[in-house]
Design a protein around this motif. Structure first.
Motif, PDB file in Angstrom:
ATOM      1  N   GLU A   1     -22.490  10.289  54.840  1.00 50.43           N
ATOM      2  CA  GLU A   1     -23.702  11.091  54.837  1.00 50.43           C
ATOM      3  C   GLU A   1     -23.595  12.222  55.840  1.00 50.43           C
ATOM      4  O   GLU A   1     -22.981  12.083  56.896  1.00 50.43           O
ATOM      5  CB  GLU A   1     -24.914  10.218  55.180  1.00 50.43           C
ATOM      6  N   VAL A   2     -24.201  13.335  55.496  1.00 46.84           N
ATOM      7  CA  VAL A   2     -24.223  14.477  56.402  1.00 46.84           C
ATOM      8  C   VAL A   2     -24.925  14.076  57.703  1.00 46.84           C
ATOM      9  O   VAL A   2     -25.995  13.457  57.681  1.00 46.84           O
ATOM     10  CB  VAL A   2     -24.941  15.678  55.748  1.00 46.84           C
ATOM     11  N   GLY A   3     -24.302  14.400  58.824  1.00 54.22           N
ATOM     12  CA  GLY A   3     -24.831  14.037  60.123  1.00 54.22           C
ATOM     13  C   GLY A   3     -24.210  12.788  60.701  1.00 54.22           C
ATOM     14  O   GLY A   3     -24.387  12.493  61.884  1.00 54.22           O
ATOM     15  N   GLN A   4     -23.458  12.046  59.888  1.00 57.12           N
ATOM     16  CA  GLN A   4     -22.806  10.829  60.351  1.00 57.12           C
ATOM     17  C   GLN A   4     -21.733  11.174  61.374  1.00 57.12           C
ATOM     18  O   GLN A   4     -20.942  12.094  61.180  1.00 57.12           O
ATOM     19  CB  GLN A   4     -22.186  10.112  59.149  1.00 57.12           C
ATOM     20  N   ILE A   5     -21.686  10.443  62.486  1.00 51.07           N
ATOM     21  CA  ILE A   5     -20.669  10.684  63.515  1.00 51.07           C
ATOM     22  C   ILE A   5     -19.321  10.180  63.033  1.00 51.07           C
ATOM     23  O   ILE A   5     -19.206   9.078  62.492  1.00 51.07           O
ATOM     24  CB  ILE A   5     -21.052   9.989  64.835  1.00 51.07           C
ATOM     25  N   VAL A   6     -18.292  10.990  63.234  1.00 45.51           N
ATOM     26  CA  VAL A   6     -16.935  10.617  62.841  1.00 45.51           C
ATOM     27  C   VAL A   6     -15.956  11.007  63.937  1.00 45.51           C
ATOM     28  O   VAL A   6     -16.206  11.911  64.734  1.00 45.51           O
ATOM     29  CB  VAL A   6     -16.515  11.281  61.508  1.00 45.51           C
TER      30      VAL A   6
ATOM     31  N   GLY B   1     -16.869  14.544  65.933  1.00 43.33           N
ATOM     32  CA  GLY B   1     -17.759  15.491  65.276  1.00 43.33           C
ATOM     33  C   GLY B   1     -18.676  14.739  64.339  1.00 43.33           C
ATOM     34  O   GLY B   1     -18.928  13.544  64.528  1.00 43.33           O
ATOM     35  N   ILE B   2     -19.162  15.423  63.336  1.00 44.96           N
ATOM     36  CA  ILE B   2     -20.030  14.800  62.341  1.00 44.96           C
ATOM     37  C   ILE B   2     -19.517  15.146  60.945  1.00 44.96           C
ATOM     38  O   ILE B   2     -18.664  16.023  60.777  1.00 44.96           O
ATOM     39  CB  ILE B   2     -21.492  15.269  62.469  1.00 44.96           C
ATOM     40  N   VAL B   3     -20.042  14.449  59.958  1.00 45.52           N
ATOM     41  CA  VAL B   3     -19.834  14.847  58.562  1.00 45.52           C
ATOM     42  C   VAL B   3     -20.731  16.048  58.318  1.00 45.52           C
ATOM     43  O   VAL B   3     -21.952  15.959  58.431  1.00 45.52           O
ATOM     44  CB  VAL B   3     -20.176  13.701  57.594  1.00 45.52           C
ATOM     45  N   SER B   4     -20.122  17.191  58.023  1.00 48.23           N
ATOM     46  CA  SER B   4     -20.880  18.428  57.837  1.00 48.23           C
ATOM     47  C   SER B   4     -21.353  18.607  56.407  1.00 48.23           C
ATOM     48  O   SER B   4     -22.376  19.240  56.157  1.00 48.23           O
ATOM     49  CB  SER B   4     -20.031  19.634  58.245  1.00 48.23           C
TER      50      SER B   4
ATOM     51  N   GLN C   1     -16.259  17.384  54.440  1.00 39.88           N
ATOM     52  CA  GLN C   1     -16.189  18.443  55.450  1.00 39.88           C
ATOM     53  C   GLN C   1     -16.658  17.884  56.782  1.00 39.88           C
ATOM     54  O   GLN C   1     -17.649  17.154  56.845  1.00 39.88           O
ATOM     55  CB  GLN C   1     -17.057  19.628  55.058  1.00 39.88           C
ATOM     56  N   THR C   2     -15.943  18.228  57.848  1.00 36.72           N
ATOM     57  CA  THR C   2     -16.288  17.695  59.159  1.00 36.72           C
ATOM     58  C   THR C   2     -16.195  18.754  60.245  1.00 36.72           C
ATOM     59  O   THR C   2     -15.420  19.715  60.120  1.00 36.72           O
ATOM     60  CB  THR C   2     -15.367  16.510  59.530  1.00 36.72           C
ATOM     61  N   SER C   3     -16.972  18.560  61.307  1.00 33.56           N
ATOM     62  CA  SER C   3     -16.883  19.444  62.462  1.00 33.56           C
ATOM     63  C   SER C   3     -15.862  18.943  63.475  1.00 33.56           C
ATOM     64  O   SER C   3     -15.563  19.638  64.449  1.00 33.56           O
ATOM     65  CB  SER C   3     -18.255  19.567  63.143  1.00 33.56           C
ATOM     66  N   ALA C   4     -15.331  17.741  63.288  1.00 34.50           N
ATOM     67  CA  ALA C   4     -14.279  17.237  64.180  1.00 34.50           C
ATOM     68  C   ALA C   4     -13.064  18.144  64.052  1.00 34.50           C
ATOM     69  O   ALA C   4     -12.680  18.534  62.947  1.00 34.50           O
ATOM     70  CB  ALA C   4     -13.918  15.802  63.812  1.00 34.50           C
TER      71      ALA C   4
END
Length: 363
Positions: free
Chosen positions: A158-163, A179-182, A206-209
């Motif tokens: 889910e978007v916002g999930q920490i990864v 990061g998070i799931v973007s 997509q991720t911000s990590a």
């Protein structure tokens, strides 16, 4: 999409303040709730007090990170090929490791270094599937302590999930970024070193990590300690031509498991799940040198396009309602379809617009 069609280049060689901010917000809300109301007729205070809320403290979140890292990092390895360096994820206790096809390249034998180890192990290629940018290699000797990863349900991301992204960026083995799931469900086309288009992959996470050179083939992990993706791409800033910060992509774990499972069992991919027209094609341009469609170069005899009446020289301009201007856009449109699905193809022949119903085959 052009800005996204850049593979994370091969490597050749904070403290989480968000939790504190959320905690402060919750506490303020609780205080405000406790200040509403007025004294009752008897003079007694009839105000109600909101139940206490216990947000995750910064130390708790840090502990969660550290627990996941201890749990998963032993399952992430560094892979060294002839001219590239990347990462891999231990697939099973027999020494199978899943990674990206572009990490393996043309190599048949590779060097593998497990987490927290300096010993270089040898591995051989089992099978590479560039169409999905996945490959499986197998260690010649399985060392003690090598731990298979736990793969999660990437479709539940889910978007916002920490990864956390784990791998060997720039050769720095056993590195972790967060990061998070973007976004989910992205269809992204890779670029090749020769400037052409590589694999087109659907349903990417997509991720911000940070996904840096050498992270390719590693693990994108949720806080339950499950691998939900294989980091593969970093987007490029079209203005600068360099990696765009905070925009990376991972092949969904469900896809990685499906492909790797077939390779381990059959020695190859027998069911790709990828739709195909059964043609070879090239991009054509209009009088202003703008991409204007995809010209059919060859048609596989008995394939979907052949059965629908398409011929070499036809120019495809739409598939399933999606405009087609380049071979990349055609690949992306097909990535959203399934083998056996019936769809409409719009094309031009000798300047005349035509349509055909095509039952898609499998790549």
């Amino acid at each position: 999409m052009d800005a996204l069609r850049t593979r994370a280049p091969r490597a050749g060689g904070s403290a989480p303040r968000t939790a504190r901010a959320v905690a402060a917000l919750v506490c303020c809300t609780a205080l405000a709730a406790g200040c509403t109301g007025s004294p009752g007729p008897s003079g007694r205070d009839t105000r109600t007090t909101a139940p206490a809320v216990e947000p995750m403290a910064a130390d708790d979140l840090q502990s969660a990170y550290q627990k996941v890292i201890r749990q998963v990092l032993p399952s992430v390895v560094q892979i060294e090929a002839v001219d590239s360096l990347g990462s891999g994820v231990v697939y099973d206790d027999r020494g199978h490791i899943v990674t990206n096809a572009h990490v393996v390249g043309d190599a048949k034998t590779l060097k593998v270094t497990a987490a927290n180890s300096e010993e270089a192990l040898t591995a051989r290629l089992v099978y590479s599937y560039p169409e999905q940018d996945l490959a499986v290699i197998k260690l010649d000797r399985v060392p003690a302590g090598l731990k298979p990863a736990v793969f999660g349900a990437s479709e539940k991301a889910e978007v916002g999930q920490i990864v956390l992204a784990m791998g060997s960026p720039l050769g720095l083995s056993s590195s972790v970024t967060q990061g998070i799931v973007s976004a989910t469900g992205r269809t992204v086309s890779e670029s090749r070193s020769d400037g052409g288009t590589g694999a087109t992959i659907a349903n990417m996470v997509q991720t911000s990590a940070a996904i840096n050179p050498g992270n390719s083939g590693g693990a994108l992990v949720n806080l339950a300690g499950q691998v939900i993706g294989i980091p593969t791409l970093a987007a490029a800033d079209p203005a600068l031509g360099s990696a765009a910060a905070g925009i990376g992509f991972a092949i969904p774990a469900s896809m990685a498991q499906r492909i790797a499972g077939q390779i381990v069992k059959e020695g190859k991919v027998v069911d790709s799940g990828r739709a195909a027209l059964g043609i070879t094609a090239r991009t054509v341009v209009d009088a202003g040198y703008r991409p204007a469609g995809v010209a059919v170069v060859t048609v596989r005899r008995g394939g979907p396009a052949d059965a629908a009446g398409l011929r070499p020289g036809d120019i495809i301009t739409a598939l399933g309602g999606q405009s087609i201007t380049t071979t990349t856009s055609l690949a992306e449109a097909l990535a959203a379809q399934q083998p056996g699905q019936r769809t409409r193809v719009t094309y031009q022949r000798a300047g005349t617009r035509r349509t055909a119903e095509v039952t898609l085959g499998e790549q």
